[in-house]
Structures are given as structure tokens and as C-alpha cells.
Write a protein that holds these residues in place. Structure first.
Motif, short mmCIF file in Angstrom:
data_model
loop_
_atom_site.label_atom_id
_atom_site.label_comp_id
_atom_site.label_asym_id
_atom_site.label_seq_id
_atom_site.Cartn_x
_atom_site.Cartn_y
_atom_site.Cartn_z
N CYS A 37 0.85 -1.19 0.00
CA CYS A 37 0.00 0.00 0.00
C CYS A 37 0.88 1.24 0.00
CB CYS A 37 -0.94 0.02 1.20
SG CYS A 37 -2.13 1.38 1.04
N LEU A 39 -0.13 4.10 1.29
CA LEU A 39 -0.48 4.94 2.43
C LEU A 39 -0.22 4.18 3.74
CD1 LEU A 39 -3.85 6.66 1.35
CD2 LEU A 39 -1.51 7.50 1.09
N CYS A 41 -2.46 4.42 6.94
CA CYS A 41 -3.57 5.05 7.68
C CYS A 41 -3.57 4.62 9.15
CB CYS A 41 -4.90 4.66 7.05
SG CYS A 41 -4.99 5.06 5.31
N CYS A 44 -5.78 1.50 9.97
CA CYS A 44 -5.68 0.35 9.06
C CYS A 44 -5.57 -0.98 9.82
CB CYS A 44 -4.46 0.52 8.16
SG CYS A 44 -4.31 -0.84 7.00
S1 SF4 Z 1 -6.50 1.54 5.26
FE1 SF4 Z 1 -4.56 0.37 5.05
S2 SF4 Z 1 -4.71 -0.66 3.10
FE2 SF4 Z 1 -6.25 0.97 3.08
S3 SF4 Z 1 -5.23 2.76 2.19
FE3 SF4 Z 1 -4.94 2.93 4.37
S4 SF4 Z 1 -2.97 1.93 4.79
FE4 SF4 Z 1 -3.63 1.29 2.75
#
Ligand code: SF4
Ligand code: SF4
Length: 324
Positions: A37, A39, A41, A44
Motif C-alpha cells: 500500500c 499509504l 492510515c 488500518c
Molecule cells: S487503510 Fe490500510 S490498506 Fe487501506 S489505504 Fe490505508 S494503509 Fe492502505
């Protein structure tokens, strides 16, 4: 949204069979397209699962062929991750097996022109709040908005409600209702076992947010994508009974990036079902109880007709969870 795509593979017979027999096992689920990924988050669950490998596309195709021979129903598939659009080639091939496909993306990559697919783009608040949760800067937020604002594709926004962002729900609706997206799916954060309440709203707070969302429907109609029938199941008086015996595993499937089954659902064994805020248990409840499923469809059709009449009605006050 799920069953009315152009070129869809559903037949009248499918609907009759589901009406009589209910949804079969493994009819609805998710595949982790990749462990990667772009990102990081704060909320997550996926990164906590610590995957570092994935099946090749050829290995996935071989797996789908084996599943076909074993009678797997190939109905509704969510392509998840990781960021699934980092590996479009797998979805290009894999989606041909399923009757309906939904791609769950963070929106940072341009959406491919797949008119037979529904897209769920994660945006967890207006620019400031989305940035606090995902780390994206203002320019990336605008890029995500441009990527999602496509009138040639079927796009909804996924908003995971946490303690960090519930306060921007009104502004979010105001901002995104001016785009081409079809609606916003407001779900709630599901913590992992043993995790504190830093992100999770307690039951009383969640009830207030749900009441507020249902009141905002007077203005936004079905742009608030989840029906009131499901929101009522998500409230504290009903939710715990449902998640204690979550109906999703009866009709669901979940595969990790290596193609291994995940239990009890895509959130994996660390998920705290007793605080689940995901729509899946409640949606599965409707799909496994015909008594609930039939009115859900009837209400949905009626609401769409009423939407144009109700969208200009009185607008509720913004939400303050701790006001007297
Ligand atoms: S929630 Fe997790 S898998 Fe989804 S964009 Fe964010 S970091 Fe990536
Ligand atoms: S309640 Fe159901 S959907 Fe929620 S975490 Fe548990 S198994 Fe998954």
C-alpha cells in the motif's frame, strides 16, 4: 449498485433462486489483491496483519479454475488490499470470474475505465481530517477527489467513522454531494482485540452519530448510502446480538494475498467482533433473513423515487456528541 451494472452476469433465475433459497455459502467476500500500500492510515487493520508475499496472477487464475471445478458460486467479490490498483492486472483477469465486482481503493491512483465494476474510494473526512488519518497532503486530497469525481464510473465514498473524524460528517456531505460520486458509505471503526478507545466511538456516541446520519437523510436522501434499516441494526440495542453470532461467515469468503482463507472475515482473527462497526454483519443479516431482505429491496426502490422530493427539505444542525 451491486447487481445492476452494465453487462452484468445476473439472471432472473439467480434472483428467483436467492429469493427462495437465500444467499448460498461463499456468495459475498473479499480478496486481498496485494500486501502493498502507498499509504499508512492510522485506522488500518490490514497492515497489522503483516503480509509480505502474494500469489502471482497465474497462481490466482489456477486457484479460480480449481474453485470453479469445486462449485464455488463466484457471485460478489470485493477486491481489497493493500491498495488493489497497484496490481490492476489481477483484477483485470479475476473480475471475469465473478458476477459483480467492487474495487476498494484509496483513490490515489487514477481509476481504470471499468464500467462493469463498482468503486469504493476511501475518504475519511474533509481535507484536514483525511490528512490527519491517512497522512496525505492537500494536493493529494485534491487528486483523490479528481480521481473519484467520475461521471462515467460507479463510485461511492467509504468513510470510516472514528473519534477523529465524526465531527466533519456534515461538511463531508456538503462537499462531496457536489461531485459525481453516487453516495457516501458511513461505517464505523472496528478495533483489534485489546485496543483502547482512541479511535473507537463508544456505543452511546455511535448511537448519536447514527441518529444524526438518519436525520441528515432528509436533506441528502440515498446519498447517505447505507439504509436506515441497516443503521437501526447497527445501534447499541441490536448490534451486539448480531456481531456475537456474526452471520457473515455463513455467506462470506475472505482470502489473504497468498490465497489462504482468512477467518472470521477480511479483518482477520485479531478483530474485536464485540465492537465491530463494519457494515458486513448487518448487511449479511439482511441477506440471510428473507423476512428482512425483501422489505430492504422494496424500501430502497421507494426511497430512490422520493429522493428528489426530499433533498431540499429542512437541514439538521451539525453533530456535537457531548453537548448538554
Ligand atoms: S487503510 Fe490500510 S490498506 Fe487501506 S489505504 Fe490505508 S494503509 Fe492502505
Ligand atoms: S463481527 Fe463479523 S464482520 Fe465484524 S469483525 Fe467479526 S466476523 Fe468480521
Amino acid at each position: 449498485m451491486i447487481m445492476d451494472k452494465p453487462g452484468n452476469k445476473w439472471s432472473v433465475l439467480d434472483f428467483i433462486r436467492i429469493g427462495y433459497e437465500g444467499m448460498p455459502a461463499a456468495s459475498l467476500g473479499g480478496i486481498d489483491v496485494t500486501y502493498k500500500c502507498n499509504l499508512r492510515c492510522r485506522h488500518c487493520y490490514f497492515l497489522k496483519q503483516n503480509y509480505h508475499e502474494e500469489l502471482s496472477i497465474e497462481e490466482w487464475i489456477a486457484k479460480f479454475e480449481r474453485m470453479k471445478n469445486e462449485g464455488f458460486p463466484f457471485m460478489i467479490c470485493g477486491w481489497i488490499g493493500g491498495e488493489p490498483l497497484l496490481r490492476k492486472e489481477l483484477i483485470e483477469e479475476g473480475r471475469k470470474y465473478f458476477k459483480s465486482n467492487v474495487v476498494f481503493t484509496n483513490g490515489t491512483i487514477e481509476l481504470p475505465y471499468w464500467p462493469d465494476v463498482a468503486f469504493s474510494v476511501s475518504v475519511h473526512g474533509t481535507a484536514k481530517y483525511h490528512s490527519q488519518i491517512t497522512g496525505v497532503d492537500a494536493a493529494t486530497y485534491q487528486k483523490i477527489k479528481r480521481n473519484a469525481d467520475r461521471d462515467d464510473l460507479d463510485v461511492v465514498i467509504a468513510f470510516c467513522v472514528t473519534r477523529l473524524n465524526y465531527m466533519c460528517i456534515d461538511d463531508m456531505l456538503e462537499e462531496w454531494s457536489k461531485t459525481a460520486v453516487k453516495g457516501i458509505v458511513f461505517e464505523f471503526y472496528t478495533p483489534m482485540k485489546g485496543e483502547n478507545n482512541e479511535l473507537w466511538l463508544n456505543w452511546e456516541e455511535r448511537d448519536k452519530v447514527i441518529d444524526h446520519l438518519m436525520s441528515l437523510r432528509k436533506e441528502y436522501g440515498d446519498f447517505i448510502w447505507i439504509s436506515d434499516r441497516i443503521y437501526r441494526l447497527m445501534k447499541s440495542d441490536k448490534a451486539r446480538q448480531i456481531t456475537e453470532n456474526c452471520p457473515f461467515p455463513q455467506i462470506g469468503f475472505s482470502f489473504d494475498p497468498m490465497g489462504n482463507p482468512k477467518t472470521p472475515c477480511q479483518l482477520g482473527p485479531l478483530a474485536d467482533c464485540s465492537r465491530c462497526g463494519c457494515i458486513l454483519p448487518y448487511f449479511s443479516m439482511l441477506l440471510t433473513h428473507r423476512r428482512l431482505l425483501i422489505p430492504e429491496f422494496a424500501v430502497s426502490v421507494t426511497k430512490r423515487a422520493l429522493h428528489t422530493v426530499t433533498q431540499h427539505m429542512h437541514r439538521p444542525r451539525p453533530l456535537h456528541l457531548h453537548e448538554a
